[in-house]
Write a protein that holds these residues in place. Sequence first.
Motif, PDB file in Angstrom:
ATOM      1  N   UNK A  59      36.314  45.276 114.424  1.00 16.83           N
ATOM      2  CA  UNK A  59      35.114  45.558 113.639  1.00 16.83           C
ATOM      3  C   UNK A  59      35.389  45.324 112.158  1.00 16.83           C
ATOM      4  N   UNK A  60      35.111  44.103 111.710  1.00 16.79           N
ATOM      5  CA  UNK A  60      35.290  43.801 110.290  1.00 16.79           C
ATOM      6  C   UNK A  60      34.135  44.362 109.479  1.00 16.79           C
ATOM      7  N   UNK A  61      34.369  44.531 108.204  1.00 16.08           N
ATOM      8  CA  UNK A  61      33.344  45.096 107.323  1.00 16.08           C
ATOM      9  C   UNK A  61      33.266  44.252 106.046  1.00 16.08           C
ATOM     10  N   UNK A  62      32.832  43.022 106.223  1.00 15.07           N
ATOM     11  CA  UNK A  62      32.695  42.114 105.083  1.00 15.07           C
ATOM     12  C   UNK A  62      31.392  42.402 104.351  1.00 15.07           C
ATOM     13  N   UNK A  63      31.460  42.445 103.037  1.00 14.74           N
ATOM     14  CA  UNK A  63      30.257  42.691 102.237  1.00 14.74           C
ATOM     15  C   UNK A  63      29.468  41.411 102.004  1.00 14.74           C
ATOM     16  N   UNK A  64      30.142  40.258 102.067  1.00 17.74           N
ATOM     17  CA  UNK A  64      29.459  38.985 101.824  1.00 17.74           C
ATOM     18  C   UNK A  64      30.138  37.880 102.608  1.00 17.74           C
ATOM     19  N   UNK A  65      29.425  36.784 102.777  1.00 21.46           N
ATOM     20  CA  UNK A  65      29.964  35.632 103.497  1.00 21.46           C
ATOM     21  C   UNK A  65      31.235  35.107 102.852  1.00 21.46           C
ATOM     22  N   UNK A  66      31.330  35.246 101.522  1.00 17.89           N
ATOM     23  CA  UNK A  66      32.488  34.745 100.794  1.00 17.89           C
ATOM     24  C   UNK A  66      33.784  35.435 101.227  1.00 17.89           C
ATOM     25  N   UNK A  67      33.684  36.628 101.756  1.00 22.89           N
ATOM     26  CA  UNK A  67      34.872  37.375 102.185  1.00 22.89           C
ATOM     27  C   UNK A  67      35.344  36.968 103.580  1.00 22.89           C
ATOM     28  N   UNK A  68      34.484  36.340 104.363  1.00 23.82           N
ATOM     29  CA  UNK A  68      34.807  36.037 105.761  1.00 23.82           C
ATOM     30  C   UNK A  68      35.815  34.887 105.807  1.00 23.82           C
ATOM     31  N   UNK A  85      19.576  39.734 107.351  1.00 21.53           N
ATOM     32  CA  UNK A  85      20.488  39.099 108.308  1.00 21.53           C
ATOM     33  C   UNK A  85      21.432  38.185 107.543  1.00 21.53           C
ATOM     34  N   UNK A  86      22.494  37.785 108.192  1.00 23.18           N
ATOM     35  CA  UNK A  86      23.466  36.892 107.570  1.00 23.18           C
ATOM     36  C   UNK A  86      22.768  35.622 107.070  1.00 23.18           C
ATOM     37  N   UNK A  87      23.120  35.196 105.862  1.00 27.42           N
ATOM     38  CA  UNK A  87      22.433  34.065 105.237  1.00 27.42           C
ATOM     39  C   UNK A  87      22.595  32.769 106.019  1.00 27.42           C
ATOM     40  N   UNK A  88      23.725  32.619 106.736  1.00 26.42           N
ATOM     41  CA  UNK A  88      23.957  31.350 107.439  1.00 26.42           C
ATOM     42  C   UNK A  88      22.912  31.084 108.516  1.00 26.42           C
ATOM     43  N   UNK A  89      22.215  32.121 108.961  1.00 26.89           N
ATOM     44  CA  UNK A  89      21.212  31.944 110.017  1.00 26.89           C
ATOM     45  C   UNK A  89      20.027  31.102 109.566  1.00 26.89           C
ATOM     46  N   UNK A 108      33.680  41.208 115.045  1.00 24.04           N
ATOM     47  CA  UNK A 108      32.315  41.393 114.550  1.00 24.04           C
ATOM     48  C   UNK A 108      32.309  40.971 113.089  1.00 24.04           C
ATOM     49  N   UNK A 109      31.813  39.770 112.821  1.00 28.04           N
ATOM     50  CA  UNK A 109      31.796  39.247 111.461  1.00 28.04           C
ATOM     51  C   UNK A 109      30.397  39.153 110.869  1.00 28.04           C
ATOM     52  N   UNK A 110      29.441  39.872 111.435  1.00 27.50           N
ATOM     53  CA  UNK A 110      28.189  40.058 110.709  1.00 27.50           C
ATOM     54  C   UNK A 110      28.522  40.847 109.451  1.00 27.50           C
ATOM     55  N   UNK A 111      27.975  40.439 108.314  1.00 26.67           N
ATOM     56  CA  UNK A 111      28.225  41.212 107.092  1.00 26.67           C
ATOM     57  C   UNK A 111      27.597  42.590 107.244  1.00 26.67           C
ATOM     58  N   UNK A 112      28.108  43.545 106.511  1.00 28.27           N
ATOM     59  CA  UNK A 112      27.704  44.939 106.732  1.00 28.27           C
ATOM     60  C   UNK A 112      26.240  45.200 106.423  1.00 28.27           C
ATOM     61  N   UNK A 113      25.642  44.387 105.560  1.00 28.22           N
ATOM     62  CA  UNK A 113      24.233  44.584 105.231  1.00 28.22           C
ATOM     63  C   UNK A 113      23.287  43.870 106.184  1.00 28.22           C
ATOM     64  N   UNK A 114      23.838  43.108 107.134  1.00 30.05           N
ATOM     65  CA  UNK A 114      23.019  42.445 108.158  1.00 30.05           C
ATOM     66  C   UNK A 114      22.604  43.468 109.207  1.00 30.05           C
ATOM     67  N   UNK A 115      21.374  43.394 109.655  1.00 29.50           N
ATOM     68  CA  UNK A 115      20.894  44.360 110.634  1.00 29.50           C
ATOM     69  C   UNK A 115      21.645  44.298 111.952  1.00 29.50           C
ATOM     70  N   UNK A 116      22.323  43.164 112.213  1.00 28.76           N
ATOM     71  CA  UNK A 116      23.050  43.021 113.471  1.00 28.76           C
ATOM     72  C   UNK A 116      24.455  43.627 113.436  1.00 28.76           C
TER      73      UNK A 116
END
Length: 201
Positions: free
Chosen positions: A137-146, A15-19, A184-192
């Motif tokens: 539908x964004x497709x950010x690979x990491x929080x740094x890209x958001x 999940x996204x690290x910020x959680x 949708x700004x969950x990173x792409x590797x987040x299950x959400x």
Amino acid sequence: MLKLVEDNRGQAMQRCAWAGEEPIYVEYHDTEWGVPEYDSRALWEKLILDGFQAGLSWITILKKRDNFRAAFAGFDPNVVATWGEAEVARLLADPGIIRHRGKIEATISNARAWQQIEAAGGFDRFLWDRVGGQPIQNRWASKAEVPAFTPLSEQISKDLKRAGFRFCGPTIVYAFMQAVGIVNDHVTTCHRHAEVARLAG
């Protein structure tokens, strides 16, 4: 970084690290954040809470959300719009919320601004028409890209201010857009990420 977690079958997921790890924040991430919201009143509530967040962390607001709902009549803008100095004084004395006069007074004036937009065609449409009714539908690979804000959040901020809203700068508006699923700004590797994308319908 992503937070590794396990689903109810014991399988690893991310999940996204910020959680973080606080249950209230994890629950918010896993069930609310990014889910498309189309109800005008609920959209107003979230924008107001994001305004109260200014200068603070979201988890601070999240922990006080039930107190805010009780203090602000369930965030019914038609009720809040009728309030005056007596209610401001009551809220400034309420230790369960953020006691900031400017934000409290802005909530009342924002309720009146909401009424005008709602009567003119709907607060929900005012927001969702900006993206054709469908989440970005964004497709950010990491929080740094958001991004912290975007040209769209800048435009919505300007339009809200023109309509009489306060505490709605581009960064606050973008955080709001993320929370209510306009993007949708969950990173792409987040299950959400994929789960939220499917909700767009």
